[in-house]
Scaffold this motif. Structure first.
Motif, short mmCIF file in Angstrom:
data_model
loop_
_atom_site.label_atom_id
_atom_site.label_comp_id
_atom_site.label_asym_id
_atom_site.label_seq_id
_atom_site.Cartn_x
_atom_site.Cartn_y
_atom_site.Cartn_z
N ALA A 18 0.77 -1.09 0.10
CA ALA A 18 0.13 0.06 0.05
C ALA A 18 0.89 1.27 0.10
N PHE A 19 0.27 2.31 0.14
CA PHE A 19 1.10 3.64 -0.04
C PHE A 19 0.11 4.74 0.46
N ALA A 20 0.99 5.86 1.02
CA ALA A 20 0.12 6.98 1.40
C ALA A 20 -0.42 7.60 0.29
N GLN A 21 -1.56 8.64 0.83
CA GLN A 21 -2.28 9.43 -0.06
C GLN A 21 -1.61 10.08 -1.24
N GLU A 22 -0.25 10.88 -0.68
CA GLU A 22 0.43 11.53 -1.60
C GLU A 22 1.36 10.64 -2.40
N LYS A 164 2.64 2.21 8.70
CA LYS A 164 1.52 2.13 8.20
C LYS A 164 1.26 2.70 6.98
N PHE A 165 0.39 2.17 5.91
CA PHE A 165 0.15 3.08 4.81
C PHE A 165 -1.25 3.00 4.46
N ASP A 166 -1.99 3.76 3.74
CA ASP A 166 -3.04 3.98 3.59
C ASP A 166 -3.27 3.80 1.79
N THR A 179 -5.92 -0.17 5.20
CA THR A 179 -4.70 0.18 6.08
C THR A 179 -3.64 -1.24 5.90
N ILE A 180 -2.31 -1.03 5.71
CA ILE A 180 -1.71 -2.17 5.85
C ILE A 180 -0.40 -1.80 6.48
N THR A 181 0.16 -2.60 7.30
CA THR A 181 1.21 -2.41 8.22
C THR A 181 2.44 -3.48 7.61
N ASN A 201 0.84 -6.79 6.56
CA ASN A 201 -0.37 -7.06 7.48
C ASN A 201 -1.48 -6.17 7.08
N PRO A 202 -2.17 -6.58 6.10
CA PRO A 202 -3.46 -5.89 5.74
C PRO A 202 -4.49 -5.90 6.83
N THR A 203 -5.15 -4.91 6.99
CA THR A 203 -6.44 -4.94 7.97
C THR A 203 -7.61 -5.82 7.44
N ILE A 204 -8.34 -6.73 8.51
CA ILE A 204 -9.24 -7.39 8.14
C ILE A 204 -10.69 -6.86 8.90
N ILE A 205 -11.77 -6.65 8.42
CA ILE A 205 -12.98 -6.69 8.90
C ILE A 205 -13.69 -7.93 9.38
#
Length: 259
Positions: A18-22, A164-166, A179-181, A201-205
């Motif tokens: 993943a990557f940041a918004q910018e 962490k990245f969004d 979000t991924i760590t 490690n991506p987030t899980i719902i």
């Protein structure tokens, strides 16, 4: 948003980095026309599904720009194909220079459920037009297929463990953030050998499939190709593992660790 477990795992293949918004522009893609990646998904000792991802020439220009046509096919296999047949296809057309998507489509057949979507990206006016409406966004936005191919070119050499990245992507009913760590480097085995990898490690719902404390891990080759070689996710009952089983047409040599 109705997403099956199978669709979630296919999504995981792409969202490994993943990557940041910018986001900085990518000037030199790490992939080329002709690349193909094959994966096997296992539930315990049973092979439950297979997926193929390939890069083709877009053949026609969009807005006078040459494009890559990236296609993913996913299907169940073996016993799983008898009880819950899945035939999914996801396609995206991306600019060969900027790697931003112009057009994305998906066609999902999962048991008795069917879903199609046609998505157009307007990067000048920052809006996405899909079957369910028009969705504004800020910064760069992708479908989940083009997101992964853009992310492969991101420089991660200065990434710190725990950072962490969004990731911003469109899927079915809106623009979403994942979000991924980053967890560091590890050696990982798959059917093609042992590789030095970056671990995420991506987030899980949590819900019907995942426990509240379920973990998802993804390993990406720590080389110029940046391809996922393995993923592992915990379920309410058991777990699923995804392995890279075959490759062809890579831009750079695949370099397993010599034993």
């Amino acid at each position: 948003m109705k997403k099956s477990f199978f669709a979630f795992i296919i999504l995981t293949i792409y969202l490994g980095k993943a990557f940041a918004q910018e986001l900085k522009d990518i000037n030199n893609p790490v992939f080329k026309i002709g690349e193909q990646l094959n994966y096997r998904l296992r539930y315990g000792l049973l092979t439950g599904a297979e997926a193929t991802i390939r890069v083709e020439d877009g053949e026609k220009k969009i807005e006078n720009h040459p494009t890559f046509h990236i296609v993913t096919d996913g299907k169940t296999s073996g016993t799983f194909d008898v009880f819950y047949k899945v035939r999914n296809r996801y396609e995206t057309y991306v600019d060969q220079t900027t790697l931003l998507p112009y057009f994305y489509t998906e066609n999902r057949k999962e048991g008795g459920y069917k879903h199609t979507d046609n998505v157009t990206f307007d990067h000048e006016d920052h809006k996405i037009t899909a079957d369910k409406g028009v969705f504004p966004y800020k910064g760069k936005a992708f479908d989940f297929v083009s997101a992964y191919y853009f992310a492969r070119g991101i420089d991660v050499s200065k990434m710190m463990v725990g950072e962490k990245f969004d990731l911003q992507y469109f899927l079915e009913d809106g623009v979403h953030i994942l979000t991924i760590t980053y967890l560091g480097r590890e050696k990982v085995e798959c059917p093609l050998g042992t590789f030095s990898c970056l671990k995420f490690n991506p987030t899980i719902i949590p819900g019907r499939i995942f426990r509240k404390d379920s973990k998802l891990y993804l390993w990406i080759t720590d080389d110029n190709n940046r391809i996922p070689v393995k993923a592992h996710v915990e379920l309410i009952v058991g777990s699923v593992t995804m392995d890279l089983t075959a490759v062809k047409g890579l831009k750079y040599p695949l370099n397993p660790i010599k034993q």
